[in-house]
Design a protein around this motif. Structure first.
Motif, PDB file in Angstrom:
ATOM      1  N   LYS A 162       0.031  -1.337  -0.062  1.00 57.70           N
ATOM      2  CA  LYS A 162      -0.028   0.288   0.173  1.00 57.70           C
ATOM      3  C   LYS A 162       1.129   1.373   0.324  1.00 57.70           C
ATOM      4  O   LYS A 162       0.525   2.348  -0.673  1.00 57.70           O
ATOM      5  CB  LYS A 162      -1.065   0.196   1.137  1.00 57.70           C
ATOM      6  CG  LYS A 162      -1.923   1.137   1.399  1.00 57.70           C
ATOM      7  CD  LYS A 162      -3.140   1.182   2.646  1.00 57.70           C
ATOM      8  CE  LYS A 162      -4.059   2.147   2.589  1.00 57.70           C
ATOM      9  NZ  LYS A 162      -4.258   2.175   3.419  1.00 57.70           N
ATOM     10  N   ILE A 221       3.069   2.468  -3.530  1.00 57.33           N
ATOM     11  CA  ILE A 221       1.483   2.862  -4.676  1.00 57.33           C
ATOM     12  C   ILE A 221       1.300   3.502  -4.239  1.00 57.33           C
ATOM     13  O   ILE A 221       1.458   4.480  -4.830  1.00 57.33           O
ATOM     14  CB  ILE A 221       0.282   2.039  -4.495  1.00 57.33           C
ATOM     15  CG1 ILE A 221       1.013  -0.293  -4.931  1.00 57.33           C
ATOM     16  CG2 ILE A 221      -1.052   2.379  -4.929  1.00 57.33           C
ATOM     17  CD1 ILE A 221      -0.567  -1.173  -5.210  1.00 57.33           C
ATOM     18  N   LEU A 222       0.942   4.526  -2.594  1.00 62.48           N
ATOM     19  CA  LEU A 222       0.438   5.889  -2.477  1.00 62.48           C
ATOM     20  C   LEU A 222       1.544   6.720  -2.530  1.00 62.48           C
ATOM     21  O   LEU A 222       1.272   7.476  -3.166  1.00 62.48           O
ATOM     22  CB  LEU A 222      -0.097   5.303  -1.529  1.00 62.48           C
ATOM     23  CG  LEU A 222      -1.924   4.533  -1.462  1.00 62.48           C
ATOM     24  CD1 LEU A 222      -1.630   4.818   0.438  1.00 62.48           C
ATOM     25  CD2 LEU A 222      -2.436   5.343  -2.140  1.00 62.48           C
ATOM     26  N   THR A 226       4.681   5.919  -6.407  1.00 61.92           N
ATOM     27  CA  THR A 226       4.696   5.322  -7.496  1.00 61.92           C
ATOM     28  C   THR A 226       4.258   6.636  -7.714  1.00 61.92           C
ATOM     29  O   THR A 226       5.363   7.171  -8.920  1.00 61.92           O
ATOM     30  CB  THR A 226       3.486   5.134  -8.020  1.00 61.92           C
ATOM     31  OG1 THR A 226       2.921   3.881  -7.295  1.00 61.92           O
ATOM     32  CG2 THR A 226       3.268   4.977  -9.340  1.00 61.92           C
ATOM     33  N   PRO A 227       3.975   8.168  -6.841  1.00 61.46           N
ATOM     34  CA  PRO A 227       3.675   9.568  -7.509  1.00 61.46           C
ATOM     35  C   PRO A 227       4.969   9.684  -7.578  1.00 61.46           C
ATOM     36  O   PRO A 227       5.639  11.019  -8.447  1.00 61.46           O
ATOM     37  CB  PRO A 227       3.029   9.916  -6.501  1.00 61.46           C
ATOM     38  CG  PRO A 227       1.995   9.532  -5.740  1.00 61.46           C
ATOM     39  CD  PRO A 227       2.836   7.741  -6.211  1.00 61.46           C
ATOM     40  N   THR A 234      -1.817  11.692  -8.794  1.00 53.08           N
ATOM     41  CA  THR A 234      -1.097  11.929  -7.304  1.00 53.08           C
ATOM     42  C   THR A 234      -2.494  12.308  -6.024  1.00 53.08           C
ATOM     43  O   THR A 234      -2.706  11.553  -5.605  1.00 53.08           O
ATOM     44  CB  THR A 234      -0.805  13.320  -7.261  1.00 53.08           C
ATOM     45  OG1 THR A 234       0.656  13.024  -7.821  1.00 53.08           O
ATOM     46  CG2 THR A 234      -0.206  13.434  -5.740  1.00 53.08           C
ATOM     47  N   SER A 250      -4.789   9.574  -5.544  1.00 50.00           N
ATOM     48  CA  SER A 250      -3.693   8.486  -4.479  1.00 50.00           C
ATOM     49  C   SER A 250      -4.375   9.098  -2.745  1.00 50.00           C
ATOM     50  O   SER A 250      -3.836   8.368  -2.189  1.00 50.00           O
ATOM     51  CB  SER A 250      -2.428   8.470  -4.813  1.00 50.00           C
ATOM     52  OG  SER A 250      -1.758   7.763  -6.530  1.00 50.00           O
ATOM     53  N   GLN A 258     -11.508   8.793 -12.101  1.00 56.20           N
ATOM     54  CA  GLN A 258     -10.206   7.924 -11.911  1.00 56.20           C
ATOM     55  C   GLN A 258      -9.993   7.378 -13.548  1.00 56.20           C
ATOM     56  O   GLN A 258      -8.590   6.797 -14.188  1.00 56.20           O
ATOM     57  CB  GLN A 258     -10.827   6.836 -11.130  1.00 56.20           C
ATOM     58  CG  GLN A 258     -11.312   7.517  -9.807  1.00 56.20           C
ATOM     59  CD  GLN A 258     -11.645   6.802  -8.932  1.00 56.20           C
ATOM     60  OE1 GLN A 258     -11.597   5.025  -8.879  1.00 56.20           O
ATOM     61  NE2 GLN A 258     -11.554   6.992  -7.637  1.00 56.20           N
ATOM     62  N   PRO A 301       3.049   4.052 -13.399  1.00 52.87           N
ATOM     63  CA  PRO A 301       1.637   4.326 -12.652  1.00 52.87           C
ATOM     64  C   PRO A 301       0.828   4.920 -14.060  1.00 52.87           C
ATOM     65  O   PRO A 301      -0.177   4.302 -13.464  1.00 52.87           O
ATOM     66  CB  PRO A 301       2.263   6.106 -12.352  1.00 52.87           C
ATOM     67  CG  PRO A 301       3.702   6.142 -13.279  1.00 52.87           C
ATOM     68  CD  PRO A 301       4.476   4.969 -13.022  1.00 52.87           C
ATOM     69  N   SER A 328      -2.584   2.824 -12.428  1.00 51.54           N
ATOM     70  CA  SER A 328      -3.775   3.288 -12.851  1.00 51.54           C
ATOM     71  C   SER A 328      -4.385   2.899 -13.410  1.00 51.54           C
ATOM     72  O   SER A 328      -5.599   2.483 -12.997  1.00 51.54           O
ATOM     73  CB  SER A 328      -3.624   4.685 -13.808  1.00 51.54           C
ATOM     74  OG  SER A 328      -4.938   5.605 -13.982  1.00 51.54           O
ATOM     75  N   HIS A 338      -4.210   2.056  -7.308  1.00 50.96           N
ATOM     76  CA  HIS A 338      -3.965   3.475  -5.852  1.00 50.96           C
ATOM     77  C   HIS A 338      -5.138   3.294  -5.761  1.00 50.96           C
ATOM     78  O   HIS A 338      -5.382   4.097  -4.675  1.00 50.96           O
ATOM     79  CB  HIS A 338      -2.687   3.940  -6.795  1.00 50.96           C
ATOM     80  CG  HIS A 338      -3.539   4.497  -7.838  1.00 50.96           C
ATOM     81  ND1 HIS A 338      -4.769   4.416  -8.651  1.00 50.96           N
ATOM     82  CD2 HIS A 338      -4.179   6.391  -8.096  1.00 50.96           C
ATOM     83  CE1 HIS A 338      -5.185   4.660  -9.465  1.00 50.96           C
ATOM     84  NE2 HIS A 338      -5.293   6.471  -9.047  1.00 50.96           N
ATOM     85  N   THR A 383      -6.470   2.682  -0.923  1.00 56.56           N
ATOM     86  CA  THR A 383      -6.723   3.576   0.004  1.00 56.56           C
ATOM     87  C   THR A 383      -8.411   3.730   0.768  1.00 56.56           C
ATOM     88  O   THR A 383      -8.719   3.775   0.941  1.00 56.56           O
ATOM     89  CB  THR A 383      -7.011   5.204  -0.217  1.00 56.56           C
ATOM     90  OG1 THR A 383      -8.555   4.951  -1.889  1.00 56.56           O
ATOM     91  CG2 THR A 383      -5.921   5.639  -1.424  1.00 56.56           C
TER      92      THR A 383
END
Length: 235
Positions: free
Chosen positions: A7, A10-11, A14-15, A133, A136, A154, A221, A225, A230, A234
């Motif tokens: 997690k 990814i959060l 990746t950004p 971002t 995320s 999304q 990403p 996506s 991502h 969350t």
């Protein structure tokens, strides 16, 4: 623990990859005319005796030119400062520093549409970075994050990422083949002149290495996506 690591990657990671890809692409696009003069270029022509005197290792002084998608920087010898042309979507390369027997005619700007499409790709990349971002970190935005919960938003973000990736990579491949052929033709022409040819050599520049790294990072990403990893992370 493994789920937390996944997690967090990814959060947060990746950004960062996307931001790194965006900066690398931007630097390689603006160089060498707007920034990184003489340090980053798509194609370089520098003094060398490798083609006229194979096996020689002696230092050679002479003209140099550094080509980018928006223009070129050149100097008449190793000690002189660089003179850069104004940045333009339709670049003009200053080859006046070369002697008359230099095959400078093979050094020409890539198809006009290629730099323009790269610019479009960069704009889409910025939009994708902002949206990716925001999606995320939407769980940290309170009520403002509600808009990023919408599936349509999304999906739009994912499609923008795909367009940016494909347009940029396709345009870069065209420019890579263009300058690769130019370098081969330039070097073959000098070799054909033998020892009387100008002591120069054309090589593909380090800007392409930056671009390949950028798109390797960019792909992550985009895949995330598309897979909505991502989004699920969350929940």
């Amino acid at each position: 623990m493994l789920a937390d690591i996944s997690k967090g990657t990814i959060l947060y990671f990746t950004p960062v990859l996307m931001l790194t890809a965006l900066l690398l692409s931007l630097f390689s696009y603006l160089a060498p005319t707007a920034m990184l003069h003489g340090q980053v270029a798509l194609l370089t022509v520098t003094p060398s005796s490798a083609l006229t005197q194979p096996g020689s290792t002696k230092a050679v002084d002479g003209p140099s030119i550094f080509l980018g998608p928006l223009g070129s920087c050149s100097r008449p010898n190793n000690e002189a400062g660089l003179t850069c042309m104004p940045s333009s979507i339709s670049p003009i390369y200053n080859t006046s520093v070369f002697t008359s027997n230099t095959p400078s005619s093979v050094i020409s700007a890539p198809p006009e549409g290629a730099p323009a499409f790269i610019a479009i790709s960069l704009v889409f990349s910025v939009i994708f970075f902002v949206m990716f971002t925001a999606i995320s970190f939407r769980h940290l935005m309170g009520k403002a994050g509600a808009i990023w919960e919408k599936p349509m938003v999304q999906r739009v973000s994912a499609w923008i990422g795909i367009f940016a990736f494909l347009i940029g990579l396709g345009s870069t491949l065209i420019i890579f083949m263009w300058f690769g052929k130019a370098a081969d033709d330039f070097n073959q022409s000098i070799q054909g002149q033998g020892s009387n040819g100008p002591q120069l050599i054309a090589t593909i520049g380090n800007a392409f290495t930056m671009i390949w790294v950028a798109y390797a990072f960019f792909a992550i990403p985009v895949v995330v996506s598309l897979a909505k990893f991502h989004v699920l992370a969350t929940k």
